[in-house]
Scaffold this active site. Structure first.
Site, mmCIF file in Angstrom:
data_model
loop_
_atom_site.group_PDB
_atom_site.id
_atom_site.type_symbol
_atom_site.label_atom_id
_atom_site.label_comp_id
_atom_site.label_asym_id
_atom_site.label_seq_id
_atom_site.Cartn_x
_atom_site.Cartn_y
_atom_site.Cartn_z
ATOM 1 N N HIS A 72 0.842 -1.203 0.000
ATOM 2 C CA HIS A 72 0.000 0.000 0.000
ATOM 3 C C HIS A 72 0.874 1.249 0.000
ATOM 4 C CE1 HIS A 72 -3.845 -1.966 1.832
ATOM 5 N NE2 HIS A 72 -3.345 -2.677 0.851
ATOM 6 N N TYR A 200 -8.913 4.969 8.332
ATOM 7 C CA TYR A 200 -9.090 5.232 9.765
ATOM 8 C C TYR A 200 -10.132 6.351 9.866
ATOM 9 C CZ TYR A 200 -4.686 2.747 10.827
ATOM 10 O OH TYR A 200 -3.696 1.802 10.970
ATOM 11 N N PRO A 290 -3.568 -0.992 19.169
ATOM 12 C CA PRO A 290 -3.324 -1.380 17.777
ATOM 13 C C PRO A 290 -3.507 -0.270 16.741
ATOM 14 C CG PRO A 290 -5.384 -2.334 18.582
ATOM 15 C CD PRO A 290 -4.731 -1.683 19.745
ATOM 16 N N LYS A 294 1.703 -1.185 15.318
ATOM 17 C CA LYS A 294 3.132 -1.268 15.652
ATOM 18 C C LYS A 294 3.557 -2.547 16.392
ATOM 19 C CE LYS A 294 4.833 2.346 13.899
ATOM 20 N NZ LYS A 294 4.483 1.789 12.605
ATOM 21 N N TYR A 382 4.463 5.808 10.723
ATOM 22 C CA TYR A 382 3.614 4.671 10.342
ATOM 23 C C TYR A 382 4.430 3.612 9.590
ATOM 24 C CZ TYR A 382 -0.762 2.282 9.277
ATOM 25 O OH TYR A 382 -1.781 1.358 9.220
HETATM 26 P P1 RFL Z 1 2.618 -13.270 20.646
HETATM 27 O O1 RFL Z 1 2.169 -13.178 19.224
HETATM 28 O O2 RFL Z 1 1.609 -13.059 21.703
HETATM 29 O O3 RFL Z 1 3.325 -14.680 20.818
HETATM 30 C C1 RFL Z 1 3.657 -15.199 22.079
HETATM 31 C C2 RFL Z 1 3.620 -16.698 22.004
HETATM 32 O O4 RFL Z 1 4.008 -17.252 23.277
HETATM 33 C C3 RFL Z 1 3.110 -18.282 23.626
HETATM 34 N N1 RFL Z 1 3.133 -18.437 25.087
HETATM 35 C C4 RFL Z 1 3.836 -19.404 25.714
HETATM 36 N N2 RFL Z 1 4.611 -20.378 25.252
HETATM 37 C C5 RFL Z 1 5.177 -21.209 26.162
HETATM 38 N N3 RFL Z 1 5.010 -21.086 27.511
HETATM 39 C C6 RFL Z 1 4.240 -20.104 27.998
HETATM 40 N N4 RFL Z 1 4.075 -19.985 29.321
HETATM 41 C C7 RFL Z 1 3.613 -19.210 27.100
HETATM 42 N N5 RFL Z 1 2.791 -18.145 27.248
HETATM 43 C C8 RFL Z 1 2.507 -17.691 26.021
HETATM 44 C C9 RFL Z 1 1.782 -17.838 23.038
HETATM 45 O O5 RFL Z 1 0.886 -18.932 22.872
HETATM 46 C C10 RFL Z 1 2.226 -17.234 21.708
HETATM 47 O O6 RFL Z 1 2.285 -18.188 20.689
HETATM 48 O O7 RFL Z 1 3.800 -12.231 20.934
HETATM 49 P P2 RFL Z 1 4.989 -11.674 19.985
HETATM 50 O O8 RFL Z 1 5.668 -12.798 19.284
HETATM 51 O O9 RFL Z 1 5.746 -10.747 20.834
HETATM 52 O O10 RFL Z 1 4.217 -10.853 18.839
HETATM 53 C C11 RFL Z 1 3.506 -9.670 19.132
HETATM 54 C C12 RFL Z 1 2.310 -9.521 18.188
HETATM 55 O O11 RFL Z 1 1.535 -10.708 18.268
HETATM 56 C C13 RFL Z 1 1.434 -8.318 18.529
HETATM 57 O O12 RFL Z 1 2.222 -7.238 18.959
HETATM 58 C C14 RFL Z 1 0.587 -7.867 17.313
HETATM 59 O O13 RFL Z 1 -0.395 -8.823 17.016
HETATM 60 C C15 RFL Z 1 -0.071 -6.510 17.581
HETATM 61 N N6 RFL Z 1 -0.953 -6.079 16.471
HETATM 62 C C16 RFL Z 1 -0.432 -5.463 15.356
HETATM 63 N N7 RFL Z 1 0.904 -5.348 15.203
HETATM 64 C C17 RFL Z 1 1.423 -4.813 14.057
HETATM 65 O O14 RFL Z 1 2.648 -4.719 13.939
HETATM 66 N N8 RFL Z 1 0.614 -4.398 13.026
HETATM 67 C C18 RFL Z 1 -0.751 -4.487 13.118
HETATM 68 O O15 RFL Z 1 -1.454 -4.143 12.155
HETATM 69 C C19 RFL Z 1 -1.320 -4.999 14.320
HETATM 70 N N9 RFL Z 1 -2.646 -5.133 14.433
HETATM 71 C C20 RFL Z 1 -2.348 -6.249 16.571
HETATM 72 C C21 RFL Z 1 -3.173 -5.743 15.524
HETATM 73 C C22 RFL Z 1 -2.924 -6.915 17.652
HETATM 74 C C23 RFL Z 1 -4.303 -7.069 17.714
HETATM 75 N N10 RFL Z 1 -4.835 -7.772 18.825
HETATM 76 C C24 RFL Z 1 -5.755 -8.830 18.673
HETATM 77 C C25 RFL Z 1 -4.177 -7.659 20.104
HETATM 78 C C26 RFL Z 1 -4.552 -5.897 15.588
HETATM 79 C C27 RFL Z 1 -5.123 -6.526 16.688
HETATM 80 C C28 RFL Z 1 -6.622 -6.612 16.725
HETATM 81 C C1 PHB Z 2 -5.577 -5.023 10.630
HETATM 82 O O1 PHB Z 2 -5.660 -5.097 9.387
HETATM 83 O O2 PHB Z 2 -5.917 -5.968 11.366
HETATM 84 C C2 PHB Z 2 -5.097 -3.762 11.251
HETATM 85 C C3 PHB Z 2 -4.628 -2.750 10.442
HETATM 86 C C4 PHB Z 2 -4.178 -1.562 11.014
HETATM 87 C C5 PHB Z 2 -4.221 -1.406 12.385
HETATM 88 C C6 PHB Z 2 -4.679 -2.437 13.199
HETATM 89 C C7 PHB Z 2 -5.125 -3.619 12.630
HETATM 90 O O3 PHB Z 2 -3.820 -0.231 12.930
#
Ligand code: RFL
Ligand code: PHB
Length: 388
Positions: A72, A200, A290, A294, A382
């Site tokens: 994008h 957004y 979110p 980031k 961003y």
């Molecule tokens: P994770 O992905 O939570 O992975 C951690 C892993 O550890 C496991 N675990 C264990 N394993 C062994 N023993 C234990 N005691 C354990 N406890 C936990 C878990 O099962 C899991 O597999 O952390 P990590 O690797 O640091 O990654 C971080 C990302 O997942 C998170 O920051 C992002 O998803 C945030 N996020 C976004 N980030 C972006 O960069 N761009 C985005 O567009 C974006 N959109 C989002 C998001 C997060 C969202 N939610 C649902 C919180 C959108 C949403 C809606």
């Molecule tokens: C997504 O596509 O899930 C998404 C995109 C941008 C954000 C958060 C989530 O800031």
């Protein structure tokens, strides 16, 4: 079991760290408390910074990303029925990728297993020991047996609810925490995205985000209360609310809703991110709301720094980068925290707002979509700040 780096968690942070270390000839074992299918199916991030995609491609795990991810040039900010484009490519010559985190995790797991390297899924009762000494250990149950990994370094990549951060001695840790008075109701729907890039939206009823996962697959989010009951959101109510908040800026085509879920909003940072030979990376150390997209990108930035520091440690016997791990990571983390907080407070309606706050938000939106300097700053944040 014995290895050099014991990694807890098979999310983006743990998997990418193991991958970067393997390229440097450093051995690791990953343990994960969920199943492979659960990890590969967990839908979260959508937006990937350009450098993260390049890192995946350059290190041999970006083939599917190159075929399937969407590049994008910018994003839209919409309010009062008008969408305003912020063109990253024109302003700073950068783009972002839209590729679901579950695909990144799937690609990294497949690559690791194809290299004959282990990931132990479905472990339980994980605990960390002796990390203030030169001989740390991770203990857990796996397939009905008590297991132990003896290693040089433990990488706590186990997310916000993992065991690594709570294992830090209480006197070592400083936590900065901010909880917001709102959350997101997120849906995945069989519906064409209203625009080819993310929108957004600001609306006096609350924020909405229009994102996508394919030509006919959309990911939409609505600001809601933190204790929102999803059962009070039948499909028609969701579509009506999305249409109200988009306010005619683009057409919306309702379709079948495949998933619904609530995401709380929080800003959280742990300092330090290391104690002895236990290092935290990703959500284990910090959480961002979110809105700035980031979280996964920061997790990737942490493990890039950690992998470089461990390489220096093993290849040159130098400890400086390991020693400076927290300081190096926190410079980027706090800037991403600031940006995520700013995007969140710009676009959400605080239940305690007054008319001054609403007018100020709209003035800021007008400024940020009208001033080249403001748009350039937004684009830089961003797309991901430079490393040095
Ligand atoms: P994770 O992905 O939570 O992975 C951690 C892993 O550890 C496991 N675990 C264990 N394993 C062994 N023993 C234990 N005691 C354990 N406890 C936990 C878990 O099962 C899991 O597999 O952390 P990590 O690797 O640091 O990654 C971080 C990302 O997942 C998170 O920051 C992002 O998803 C945030 N996020 C976004 N980030 C972006 O960069 N761009 C985005 O567009 C974006 N959109 C989002 C998001 C997060 C969202 N939610 C649902 C919180 C959108 C949403 C809606
Ligand atoms: C997504 O596509 O899930 C998404 C995109 C941008 C954000 C958060 C989530 O800031």
């Amino acid at each position: 079991m014995r290895t050099q780096v014991g990694i807890i968690g098979a999310g983006p942070a743990g998997l990418m760290l193991a991958h970067l270390l393997r390229l440097e000839g450093i051995r690791s074992i990953i343990i994960e408390d969920r199943s492979r299918a659960y990890c590969e199916g967990r839908r979260r991030a959508g937006v990937m910074e350009y450098w993260v995609a390049q890192m995946l491609i350059k290190t041999g795990v970006g083939d599917r990303l190159m075929r399937e991810a969407k590049l994008h040039d910018g994003i839209y900010f919409a309010w009062d029925g008008k969408a305003h484009h912020i063109d990253f490519k024109q302003l700073i010559g950068q783009q972002i990728y839209v590729y679901d985190q579950k695909e990144v995790v799937t690609d990294l797991i497949a690559h690791r297993l194809a290299q004959g390297e282990d990931i132990l899924f479905d472990v339980s009762d994980v605990s960390v020991h002796d990390f203030e000494s030169a001989a740390p250990k991770i203990r857990f149950h796996h397939k009905g047996e008590d297991c132990e990994i003896a290693c040089d370094i433990i990488a706590g990549c186990d997310g916000f609810h993992g065991i690594s951060r709570p294992s830090f001695p209480a006197q070592v840790i400083n936590q900065h925490d901010k909880v917001y008075p709102y959350a997101w109701l997120g849906i995945l729907a069989e519906s064409p995205p209203p625009e080819k890039e993310l929108i957004y939206t600001w609306h006096e009823r609350g924020f909405a985000l229009f994102s996508m996962r394919g030509h006919d697959l959309s990911r939409f989010y609505l600001q809601c209360t933190p204790d929102e009951d999803v059962s009070k959101w039948p499909d028609e109510r969701i579509w009506d609310e999305l249409a109200i908040r988009l306010a005619g800026a683009r057409p919306l085509t309702p379709g079948r809703i495949l998933q619904k879920g609530i995401t709380p909003m929080r800003s959280f940072v742990t300092e330090p991110m290391q104690t002895g030979r236990l290092f935290l990376a990703g959500d284990a150390a910090h959480i961002v709301p979110p809105t700035g997209a980031k979280g996964m990108n920061l997790a990737m930035a942490d493990v890039r720094v950690l992998a470089e520091a461990l390489t220096e440690h093993y290849k040159l016997g130098e400890e400086i980068r390991l020693h400076n791990y927290t300081t190096t990571c926190l410079r980027r983390i706090w800037k991403a925290q600031r940006f995520s907080w700013w995007m969140t407070s710009l676009l959400h309606i605080d239940p305690r707002r007054d008319t001054f706050d609403m007018r100020r938000q709209r003035a800021e939106l007008d400024y940020v979509t009208g001033s080249k300097a403001a748009m350039t700053s937004l684009s830089e944040n961003y797309c991901g700040l430079p490393f040095d």
